[in-house]
Every structure is written in C-alpha cells, then in structure tokens.
Design an enzyme around this catalytic site. Sequence first.
Site, PDB file in Angstrom:
ATOM      1  N   ASP A  53       0.818  -1.219   0.000  1.00 32.87           N
ATOM      2  CA  ASP A  53       0.000   0.000   0.000  1.00 32.87           C
ATOM      3  C   ASP A  53       0.851   1.268   0.000  1.00 32.87           C
ATOM      4  O   ASP A  53       0.662   2.167   0.827  1.00 32.87           O
ATOM      5  CB  ASP A  53      -0.973   0.013   1.186  1.00 32.87           C
ATOM      6  CG  ASP A  53      -2.160  -0.914   0.978  1.00 32.87           C
ATOM      7  OD1 ASP A  53      -2.347  -1.387  -0.156  1.00 32.87           O
ATOM      8  OD2 ASP A  53      -2.899  -1.165   1.951  1.00 32.87           O
ATOM      9  N   HIS A 121      -4.586  -2.009  -1.747  1.00 30.30           N
ATOM     10  CA  HIS A 121      -5.020  -0.731  -2.318  1.00 30.30           C
ATOM     11  C   HIS A 121      -4.371  -0.458  -3.671  1.00 30.30           C
ATOM     12  O   HIS A 121      -4.989   0.172  -4.531  1.00 30.30           O
ATOM     13  CB  HIS A 121      -4.690   0.419  -1.358  1.00 30.30           C
ATOM     14  CG  HIS A 121      -5.670   0.569  -0.240  1.00 30.30           C
ATOM     15  ND1 HIS A 121      -6.643   1.541  -0.214  1.00 30.30           N
ATOM     16  CD2 HIS A 121      -5.832  -0.147   0.900  1.00 30.30           C
ATOM     17  CE1 HIS A 121      -7.360   1.426   0.890  1.00 30.30           C
ATOM     18  NE2 HIS A 121      -6.881   0.406   1.589  1.00 30.30           N
TER      19      HIS A 121
END
Length: 449
Positions: A53, A121
């Site tokens: 991420d 993400h």
Amino acid sequence: MGDDEIRILIATDNHLGYLEKDPVRSLDSFYAFEEIFQLAKIKNADFVFLCGDIFHINQPSRTCMHRALGIFKKYCLGDKKPSVEFLTDPKSVFSSNSDFVNYLDPKLNISLPVFAIHGNHDDPSGESQLSAIDILSEAGLVNYFGKAKSVDKITLDPLLFKKGSTCVAIYGLGGLRDERLVPHGRKNYIPEEFLEDFLDVVIWGHEHECLIDPQPNPTKQFYVIQPGSSVATSLSDSETKPKYVCLMKITGKQFKLEKLRLQNVRPFSMTTVVLDEVSGIKKFTSEEKIIKHLSLVLENQIKYSESYYMEQLKEKVDGVSNFLGPNPKPLVRIRVDYSGGFEPFFSNKFGINFINVVANPREILLFYKRKKAKFLMGDSQASYSSLVKGEGYEEDDQENVDPSSNKIQMSRIVESFVKPQDLKVFVDLELHDAVRQFVEKGDNNSINM
C-alpha cells in the site's frame, strides 16, 4: 556499524494520495513518506523495504505520481553505491524485464535501493495486470517483487542479500485475498501457524495499528512485527497510536530493531461522550446545551492534541524536516452515544464553528446508539452482534472496523444460515477476483468474454 551488518529501513501502508484534494490534509501522506526516506539516509540504511500500500488507490492521479516520483528521485539517486551483494536472478523475482537489480544497473545511479510489494489498495489490475508500482519499477526507482503469477498456484522466490558474512533471504507476497492461500480454511486470514518454521521474522502489512516491537510467536520460532501505517486513513482508535518505522540491523543470525517515531504525523485524539451520563443533560435537554457541552469536550481534545504533538517532536531524529510546522490542525473524533431518547443532529452544523482549528471539521462528531438486532429467519435467533463480536457484545457503530473485516463478518453471517441447511457455496477464484476488480477498482477489463 560493522562490515557484516545489513541495515534495512522498514515501513508499510504509506497510502500516498490519500485525501489529496483536501484543503488541509492533502500532503500529509507525502510528508510522512519523505520523512521515511530522510531517516533511511540519516541512519545509513542499505536499502528501504516498503511492505504494501504505497499508494492509496491502484490508479493514482498524475499529481500523486508526480509527487511520488519526485521523492524517489530526490533520495534514491546518487553516486554512492550500496555495499550489499544481491545474489538472486533479477528476472526470476522482479516484475520488470531488467537484467539487474536497480542499484547494480550500469545505466542507473542508485544510492538508496528500494524494494517493494503491493498491498490491497495498489494491487495490479486491468488486462495487463499492472500496478502503479510497475511504473516506478520501469523508471528504475523501485525493485518491485511479490506478484503472484498464478491464481491457482502461488510460489515465492526469495531475494538473497549478502554483506560480509551476513546473509539475508526476504520472501515477499503482495496483497491478495487470503482465501487463495488457504482455500479450504474456515478463516478469512492466514494463521501464523501456517507459516514455515525456517522464518526468523514475519512483517505484517495492511493493519494500520503500530505494533512495532517484535513479538515472539508462542508456537513458532519467529518474531512478528507490524509497523502500521505512516498516515491516518480512518478516524478509528488504532490510528490514534504513535506511528513508527524501524531500522532492522542484522548481523549473522541476530537482529536488532531501532524504533523511529515519525514526526510528520498529524496529531489525532479520540474520545467518547455518553449523553445520558453527563451531569445536567437529560432526555429533553435543548440541542444548544448539548452543543455547548460537546464544544467544551472538543476544546479539551484540542489542548490534549497540542501537548501530544509537542511530546511527539521531542523524539525527533536530528536532520528530519518538520513539514507539518509547529502547530498543525489536529484530527479530533468525538463519539457521541445518544441512547436513552436523545436525538442526533447534523455534524456539519457543529463542525462549521471549528473550521479554523481542526483538520476534519465535518467529521468531528460520530453519533451512535447501542442496540441489538435480531435475525428473524428460521432458527437463527442469534443477534447480529453475537455473530460478529461474540456473546454479550452490544452493537455499536462500525467506524472502527476495517472494511475488510466487515467482509469477514458478513461471511460469518452467511455461514450461520448456510450451515444448518447443510448447503455449500462454491467460489471460482478467478471469477471472484475479476468481480472484485470490477466493483472495487473500476476495472472494465477485468471480465473478458
């Protein structure tokens, strides 16, 4: 610092680009990220390891990519060559087609190598299965590894490093649904007991709470480290904890961990007000009086945040820039329990009076009411709260629950209905991932006929 010591600066969950259009918090993720690289330089790290991420979304804006590239170029390029040997065939582990790890590429001048995996993400998507980290990799700024090459069979090749007599192997796996690793398990996470015995240290990403001190696994021989995020992306209790990165120093089979508290972290305080327990406030108390009380609570939280930030700055490492300044606007969350006949009001109406003193004026107040909801289907009379949190739990707001854990809870609820009927649910992993990419990432090419 001896000739045999390998020094690794470790950070996770940087979420570059989070709230990049917010008038106050747009640069928070970049401030903390640049501080991480300053620490790597100051502490003479051999390389930086980013454990998932890096970006908040898998299709970051051009502004976000421009700022990220600027930080990597500023701190990673230079004439000083790292003294760590790299013993793995680059083509077998990296996503790029390069014949070299970037700091040994004769066409590049890399003084601070970065090794990175993706998270949930910024995971690869689209027909080409590319991540934003692939762009950094092709630019020669990051060594990107940990991509799962197959949905059905996941294998890991280690990165092998050597410095003097010290040898280190790093296995990295980017974010993917845990069911792909334990497809027949009843749990939606990977128990540490499933990990191999030969590991010495396990580093968890994804979870934002900082648990930086190494914890021994009670049944295995390895230690567990959870660095947590470098920027708060939710107004939850776990994000109020101090945020650290760490410098891991490895010599032979021994390692030491130096905790480094991040200074460019916006102060965040959180408290709870139960209205029916406040002296002078009753069921039919006017809204103005309740607002006045909550305003006093907020003022106290702001004062606390100011003192907290001063304490944070006392742990500053010499040479680190203070990008946030001496008195940044704090994040404040007041959870208001209005059980007992009270009525909530618009949070914006309250926050508009504090635009100039807090960073999140529209999200200061969170109203919730304790309650239990019963299932009325079949024999499933257990409360939702019992299924989700265990017996005796009173249902509360879900603000502090990570979105992924909501999915875990829903799976348990579905299981409670399916199991008594002796039904089974079959999931095709490829179709499941394709639908997830379409829904969560907006990837129109995830399903091709």
